[in-house]
Motif scaffolding. Structure first.
Motif, PDB file in Angstrom:
ATOM      1  N   THR A  16       0.832  -1.206   0.000  1.00 56.17           N
ATOM      2  CA  THR A  16       0.000   0.000   0.000  1.00 56.17           C
ATOM      3  C   THR A  16       0.865   1.254   0.000  1.00 56.17           C
ATOM      4  O   THR A  16       2.071   1.196   0.189  1.00 56.17           O
ATOM      5  N   TYR A  19      -0.928   7.947  -0.021  1.00 50.97           N
ATOM      6  CA  TYR A  19      -1.030   8.890  -1.133  1.00 50.97           C
ATOM      7  C   TYR A  19      -1.042  10.326  -0.641  1.00 50.97           C
ATOM      8  O   TYR A  19      -1.661  10.640   0.377  1.00 50.97           O
ATOM      9  N   LYS A  24      -4.209   9.847  -5.311  1.00 51.26           N
ATOM     10  CA  LYS A  24      -5.063   8.684  -5.492  1.00 51.26           C
ATOM     11  C   LYS A  24      -6.187   8.993  -6.483  1.00 51.26           C
ATOM     12  O   LYS A  24      -6.480   8.177  -7.365  1.00 51.26           O
ATOM     13  N   ASP A  80      -5.800   1.440  -0.941  1.00 51.13           N
ATOM     14  CA  ASP A  80      -4.589   2.223  -1.239  1.00 51.13           C
ATOM     15  C   ASP A  80      -3.455   1.374  -1.805  1.00 51.13           C
ATOM     16  O   ASP A  80      -2.284   1.606  -1.502  1.00 51.13           O
TER      17      ASP A  80
END
Length: 95
Positions: A16, A19, A24, A80
């Protein structure tokens, strides 16, 4: 073609990313802007819960350099999932 994401089968394999604001959303927008290249039979599983995602087709996409699937898009949106840096840079450049 280069995979935009590393392989993952379960929660333990999921890489992951934290961001930055707007990253994102830009990545998802980029990923969703392409028409699918291929359709795989069936649906995909959620790598975190193991739940089969019925109703979401397993589609393959590419931008001429990188390839990804609807499963990858789902995992970016919900968990994510981290793309390779070059793919993220390409998505950010197109934003």
């Amino acid at each position: 073609m280069t995979d935009a994401f590393t392989d993952y089968e379960s929660k333990g394999d999921l890489v992951t990313r934290n961001y930055k604001p707007g990253e994102k959303e830009a990545l998802l927008s980029y990923m969703r802007s392409f028409r699918y290249d291929a359709v795989a039979a069936g649906f995909f599983d959620d790598a975190v819960t193991g739940e089969m995602k019925i109703g979401i087709s397993y589609l393959a996409f590419d931008d001429g350099t990188f390839s990804w699937t609807s499963r990858d898009t789902y995992h970016v949106e919900h968990y994510d999932l981290a793309p390779c840096e070059e793919f993220l840079a390409r998505a950010m450049a197109s934003a």
